[in-house]
Design a protein around this motif. Sequence first.
Motif, PDB file in Angstrom:
ATOM      1  N   ARG A 163     -15.245  43.474  32.020  1.00 11.84           N
ATOM      2  CA  ARG A 163     -16.094  43.697  30.853  1.00 11.84           C
ATOM      3  C   ARG A 163     -16.026  42.546  29.882  1.00 11.84           C
ATOM      4  O   ARG A 163     -17.030  42.207  29.253  1.00 11.84           O
ATOM      5  CB  ARG A 163     -15.697  44.990  30.155  1.00 11.84           C
ATOM      6  N   ALA A 164     -14.834  41.929  29.757  1.00 12.19           N
ATOM      7  CA  ALA A 164     -14.711  40.838  28.785  1.00 12.19           C
ATOM      8  C   ALA A 164     -15.428  39.579  29.244  1.00 12.19           C
ATOM      9  O   ALA A 164     -15.742  38.713  28.439  1.00 12.19           O
ATOM     10  CB  ALA A 164     -13.236  40.530  28.522  1.00 12.19           C
ATOM     11  N   CYS A 210     -19.483  46.103  25.398  1.00 14.85           N
ATOM     12  CA  CYS A 210     -19.746  44.949  26.254  1.00 14.85           C
ATOM     13  C   CYS A 210     -21.181  44.468  26.081  1.00 14.85           C
ATOM     14  O   CYS A 210     -21.447  43.281  25.901  1.00 14.85           O
ATOM     15  CB  CYS A 210     -19.475  45.432  27.675  1.00 14.85           C
ATOM     16  N   GLY A 240     -13.880  39.971  23.385  1.00 13.67           N
ATOM     17  CA  GLY A 240     -14.040  41.090  24.301  1.00 13.67           C
ATOM     18  C   GLY A 240     -12.729  41.793  24.569  1.00 13.67           C
ATOM     19  O   GLY A 240     -12.676  43.013  24.683  1.00 13.67           O
ATOM     20  N   ILE A 276     -10.865  45.709  32.446  1.00 11.95           N
ATOM     21  CA  ILE A 276     -10.960  45.073  31.130  1.00 11.95           C
ATOM     22  C   ILE A 276     -11.488  43.643  31.271  1.00 11.95           C
ATOM     23  O   ILE A 276     -12.363  43.211  30.510  1.00 11.95           O
ATOM     24  CB  ILE A 276      -9.583  45.057  30.440  1.00 11.95           C
ATOM     25  N   MET A 317     -17.060  51.710  26.185  1.00  6.92           N
ATOM     26  CA  MET A 317     -16.684  50.327  26.520  1.00  6.92           C
ATOM     27  C   MET A 317     -17.864  49.533  27.041  1.00  6.92           C
ATOM     28  O   MET A 317     -18.016  48.348  26.713  1.00  6.92           O
ATOM     29  CB  MET A 317     -15.561  50.350  27.569  1.00  6.92           C
ATOM     30  N   ASN A 318     -18.715  50.173  27.832  1.00  5.41           N
ATOM     31  CA  ASN A 318     -19.904  49.458  28.306  1.00  5.41           C
ATOM     32  C   ASN A 318     -20.813  49.096  27.146  1.00  5.41           C
ATOM     33  O   ASN A 318     -21.437  48.031  27.125  1.00  5.41           O
ATOM     34  CB  ASN A 318     -20.685  50.332  29.301  1.00  5.41           C
ATOM     35  N   ASN A 325     -11.673  45.739  22.857  1.00  4.98           N
ATOM     36  CA  ASN A 325     -11.558  46.796  23.841  1.00  4.98           C
ATOM     37  C   ASN A 325     -10.263  47.550  23.623  1.00  4.98           C
ATOM     38  O   ASN A 325      -9.181  46.977  23.764  1.00  4.98           O
ATOM     39  CB  ASN A 325     -11.604  46.173  25.236  1.00  4.98           C
ATOM     40  N   ARG A 326     -10.392  48.825  23.273  1.00  8.21           N
ATOM     41  CA  ARG A 326      -9.199  49.621  22.986  1.00  8.21           C
ATOM     42  C   ARG A 326      -8.291  49.738  24.189  1.00  8.21           C
ATOM     43  O   ARG A 326      -7.076  49.830  24.071  1.00  8.21           O
ATOM     44  CB  ARG A 326      -9.643  51.018  22.585  1.00  8.21           C
ATOM     45  N   GLN A 327      -8.908  49.716  25.355  1.00  7.20           N
ATOM     46  CA  GLN A 327      -8.113  49.958  26.551  1.00  7.20           C
ATOM     47  C   GLN A 327      -7.119  48.840  26.833  1.00  7.20           C
ATOM     48  O   GLN A 327      -6.132  49.066  27.536  1.00  7.20           O
ATOM     49  CB  GLN A 327      -9.031  50.121  27.752  1.00  7.20           C
ATOM     50  N   SER A 328      -7.367  47.659  26.282  1.00  3.72           N
ATOM     51  CA  SER A 328      -6.428  46.570  26.561  1.00  3.72           C
ATOM     52  C   SER A 328      -5.077  46.858  25.923  1.00  3.72           C
ATOM     53  O   SER A 328      -4.023  46.582  26.503  1.00  3.72           O
ATOM     54  CB  SER A 328      -6.989  45.241  26.087  1.00  3.72           C
TER      55      SER A 328
END
Lengths: 338, 301
Positions: free
Chosen positions: B105-106, B23, B67, B102, B19-20, B71-74
């Motif tokens: 990072r976005a 970003c 962003g 999230i 994720m970083n 991001n898969r985590q969203s």
Amino acid sequence: MDKFRMIFQFFQSNQESFMNGICGIMALASTQMYSAFDFNCPCLPHYNLAYGLGILLVPPFILFLLGFVLNNNISMLAEEWRRPQGQRSKDPAVLRYMFCSMAQRAMIAPAVWVSVTLLDGKCITCAFCTSVPVETLGNASHPRLSQGEVQRVLARIPCKEIYNGQQLIANEVAVRYLRCISQALGWCFVLLMTTLAFLVRSLRPCFSQAAFLKSRYWSHYIDIERKLFDETCAEHARSFAKVCIQQFFEGMSTDLVAARCHLPRKAPADAGEAAEKLLGITDQGTMNVALKSWHRCKPPLHLHPPALPTGNAWAGEGQPPTHPSVPRRETAAYYSWV
Amino acid sequence: MDRFRMIFQYFQSNSESVMNGICGLLALASVKMYTSFDFSCPCLPQYNMAYGLGIMFVPPIILFLCGLILNRQSLVMLEEWRRPPGRRKKDLAVIRYMCSSIMQRAMVAPVVWIIVTLLDGKCLICALSGSMDPEKFVGFANVSTEQVQQLLAKVPCKDDELMRNSSSRKAVSRYLRCWSQALGWSILLVLIITAFLARWLRPCFDQTTLLQARHWSNYIDIEQKIFEETCCEHSRLFAHKCILHFFESMRQEIKLHSFSLPRQGEGAEGEEDLLQGITDQDQVNKLLKTWYCEKPPLDVS
């Protein structure tokens, strides 16, 4: 099977990344195409609009269709859609899922083309230069021209070298105005597309998550099943070919032995595997006959049970009666030729 | 299983780094987009402000949404938020933690865009040149009001015939650029100080809740990945069984119709097992046709 398992896991876990990769490559190709394309505004009153809008809208359509063509899953979708129902019912949700995911990926390159075109500004400048508001932007003091003349002068705005309306409206002013409008449209378009993508992605878990998981599983299943079936058929074809060829050589060897009245030579016990692999053909003449026969008279696509050692090559017994007569005729012809 | 373990360990240790990485890539893309974008101020009184502020604020919104999308985590967080509780309670602290990570990072790429825009200065010059006080600048002091608006609006366009060698234009431009860059650097300083304080002071607050939230958010992420991997493995085995059943049923059907004697050959038995009893062109054709026209049911019991 381990090898297959690794390969299929790779495909499965990476199928999405593979398709995303193709998608990204097409988007890059689309920007590259645009920068390599030599935009050439005709600078004539009615042609400008057609040319400008054509360049804005026709290549995205082509890229959209190309996105479908390059996607391997389109044939899978078509097959699943058109197959007869048989013993397995068709789930329209799965078909819809497959189509939507393909369409979403195919939309990216056209959207990139349209954005890049609008942000660059040349297309809109060419298409709408005759609609520039001369009253507000132009010089107040200029000789009155007829409508047609004004149109012709304005149409030349994109072509700086031949522009002759500096008294009517300055070229830079008009170009800046049109380009500003074009870039504003471009950014709004990109914002709209991004918002749509965000909404589509984020609203899905809020509503039909369970149905989505089901459709995704079964669409992956259909893909894997097709690949596995192709692999199994390929393996089957390999074994079929191997046995067919083996039986061909055995048949040849038996016939030649029968024709020359040689006793079948017994290979010495310790020659072992190598002698077996020779399949009874051990001299140049025999090999040549085998090769000629392979070319002139290929064996039928019908594997018979392994022949008995006495060389009874008539495989008539044990053949199913429902077989069409053609292969049998071929067999008979082969033996009688020898 | 070893292979799986290696892969999952990789995912676990690197989901944050992935994720970083995304970003950082978006931030770089934002800089690249700005440099390749051909900024062209319209130099017209009503349009300048809209254009300038639009270029300063619309792309950051787009980058923010990108962003979130990339991001898969969203998605994982949304699913966790909207799922029915069932037999597992929902922990709001975990969802809040995921949401804040999230969002942080976005926000990086939009902030980079705004800062680059301010440090470059073109946007602010375009947006605010029409709002300058003409009295402060020699060349514009003694001009009529409508004219002065037109002239001020043309300040961002260096190549305009009226403005080509005007020293007042350069003065306005320098003045606005100075303000723009000062604003840019100040925002950057404030953000860095905030980030520094947040990271440094965090252990002084509720560290245990934070550790728990982080652990369980990681867990939810990994659980999702493992579930998808297991589904893939399952569908592969299901397909394998289904196809074997299909070949078996074809072989039985052929036996039923063709009364062939059971084979007793020895030599090529290995190969003929693989042939599954299908040893004829017509049989193969029938098999392929049946595969298309009558797919077997999804039932391998």
